[in-house]
Write a protein that holds these residues in place. Structure first.
Motif, PDB file in Angstrom:
ATOM      1  N   GLY A 296      56.753 -14.856  74.836  1.00  0.00           N
ATOM      2  CA  GLY A 296      56.058 -15.592  73.789  1.00  0.00           C
ATOM      3  C   GLY A 296      54.548 -15.544  73.910  1.00  0.00           C
ATOM      4  O   GLY A 296      53.832 -16.249  73.188  1.00  0.00           O
ATOM      5  N   SER A 297      54.035 -14.682  74.809  1.00  0.00           N
ATOM      6  CA  SER A 297      52.608 -14.743  75.151  1.00  0.00           C
ATOM      7  C   SER A 297      51.700 -14.037  74.147  1.00  0.00           C
ATOM      8  O   SER A 297      50.494 -14.236  74.169  1.00  0.00           O
ATOM      9  CB  SER A 297      52.383 -14.114  76.528  1.00  0.00           C
ATOM     10  N   GLN A 298      52.283 -13.183  73.273  1.00  0.00           N
ATOM     11  CA  GLN A 298      51.494 -12.359  72.333  1.00  0.00           C
ATOM     12  C   GLN A 298      50.487 -11.472  73.059  1.00  0.00           C
ATOM     13  O   GLN A 298      49.426 -11.134  72.515  1.00  0.00           O
ATOM     14  CB  GLN A 298      50.758 -13.222  71.317  1.00  0.00           C
ATOM     15  N   THR A 299      50.817 -11.134  74.315  1.00  0.00           N
ATOM     16  CA  THR A 299      49.963 -10.215  75.083  1.00  0.00           C
ATOM     17  C   THR A 299      49.824  -8.895  74.330  1.00  0.00           C
ATOM     18  O   THR A 299      50.806  -8.382  73.784  1.00  0.00           O
ATOM     19  CB  THR A 299      50.614  -9.963  76.461  1.00  0.00           C
ATOM     20  N   ILE A 300      48.593  -8.346  74.317  1.00  0.00           N
ATOM     21  CA  ILE A 300      48.422  -7.016  73.721  1.00  0.00           C
ATOM     22  C   ILE A 300      48.250  -5.980  74.820  1.00  0.00           C
ATOM     23  O   ILE A 300      47.776  -6.273  75.928  1.00  0.00           O
ATOM     24  CB  ILE A 300      47.247  -6.954  72.719  1.00  0.00           C
ATOM     25  N   LEU A 301      48.663  -4.765  74.488  1.00  0.00           N
ATOM     26  CA  LEU A 301      48.690  -3.653  75.428  1.00  0.00           C
ATOM     27  C   LEU A 301      48.085  -2.445  74.737  1.00  0.00           C
ATOM     28  O   LEU A 301      48.190  -2.296  73.516  1.00  0.00           O
ATOM     29  CB  LEU A 301      50.141  -3.329  75.814  1.00  0.00           C
ATOM     30  N   ARG A 302      47.474  -1.584  75.498  1.00  0.00           N
ATOM     31  CA  ARG A 302      46.786  -0.419  74.926  1.00  0.00           C
ATOM     32  C   ARG A 302      47.713   0.787  74.887  1.00  0.00           C
ATOM     33  O   ARG A 302      48.348   1.132  75.893  1.00  0.00           O
ATOM     34  CB  ARG A 302      45.562  -0.106  75.801  1.00  0.00           C
ATOM     35  N   GLY A 303      47.800   1.413  73.718  1.00  0.00           N
ATOM     36  CA  GLY A 303      48.560   2.651  73.563  1.00  0.00           C
ATOM     37  C   GLY A 303      47.624   3.850  73.681  1.00  0.00           C
ATOM     38  O   GLY A 303      46.534   3.761  74.238  1.00  0.00           O
TER      39      GLY A 303
END
Ligand SMILES: Cc1cc2nc3c(=O)[nH]c(=O)nc-3n(C[C@H](O)[C@H](O)[C@H](O)COP(=O)(O)O)c2cc1C
Length: 210
Positions: free
Chosen positions: A177-184
């Motif tokens: 549920g953290s809405q963490t973003i990650l780099r593609g």
């Protein structure tokens, strides 16, 4: 067996875009705050970033070239990692601008610097998780042939952890549920952690039971 494409990076990939970052992705983002020798606040994202040990907790990121964050940490020995979430994505992106050292990226990105408890660099007040870190090692990376590269791996021990209470469900940190973003890969690809991307798999006992 797959029919596969093969290349040697030192000789070029021969593709329209270098696939390396897209393959090792999505990557967590080291959103690093630090302080300059003159006390100027600095904030920048680093996606060559990860955790490397549990006890003590160690995290690290790689500076491709000698950037302000690296210089600040060499000088002060301290930094803060801030969690980048979807509501903070645009601010995180603004903080990567190649601004001169005298520019405070907290101000540039409209973020609130909040005093840390154990280290001098502030954390991002809007970010729900922050790790206060003391630098443990800085390694100049080398090629397989032993030649110096222009990349520096900065490692730090996490000495203080802030977690927004909303991110703790019955005391358990809620990654889904953290809405963490990650780099593609590519110039602009990101991913967001969503609850439906979670699956669970227990480690096997040995001998294997099939
Ligand atoms: C999502 C994202 C990830 C990045 N990852 C890295 C990285 O791993 N290493 C790096 O040197 N630069 C990386 N950059 C570029 C730096 O953020 C940029 O060069 C920044 O200006 C450095 O700031 P500083 O000089 O204040 O440290 C990344 C940028 C973005 C937007």
């Amino acid at each position: 067996m797959y029919d596969s494409y093969f290349y040697e990076p030192a000789r070029g990939h021969g593709l329209p875009h270098d696939p390396f970052n897209a393959i090792i992705g999505p990557r967590p983002i080291g959103w690093i705050s630090s302080l300059g020798a003159d006390g100027v606040r600095n904030l920048a994202p680093y996606s060559f970033f990860n955790a490397f040990n549990y006890t003590p907790p160690l995290i690290g990121f790689s500076s491709l070239g000698r950037k302000d964050t690296l210089r600040n940490i060499e000088h002060s020995g301290e930094f803060v990692w801030n969690l980048a979430t979807r509501p903070l994505a645009e601010a995180m992106n603004l903080s990567c601008a190649a601004a001169p050292p005298e520019v405070d990226e907290f101000a540039l990105a409209g973020l609130t610097p909040v005093a840390s408890r154990l280290v001098q660099p502030p954390r991002v007040g809007e970010s729900p998780v922050a790790f206060e870190c003391r630098c443990s090692q800085i390694l100049r990376l080398k090629t397989a042939a032993g030649q110096d590269t222009d990349a520096w791996l900065v490692l730090g021990e996490v000495v203080g952890v802030h977690i927004a209470n909303a991110m703790l469900k019955d005391g358990v940190y809620d990654t889904a549920g953290s809405q963490t973003i990650l780099r593609g890969g590519g110039p602009a690809d990101y991913f967001e952690i969503q609850p439906d991307s979670l699956f669970r798999m227990a480690r096997p006992d040995y001998p294997l039971v099939r």
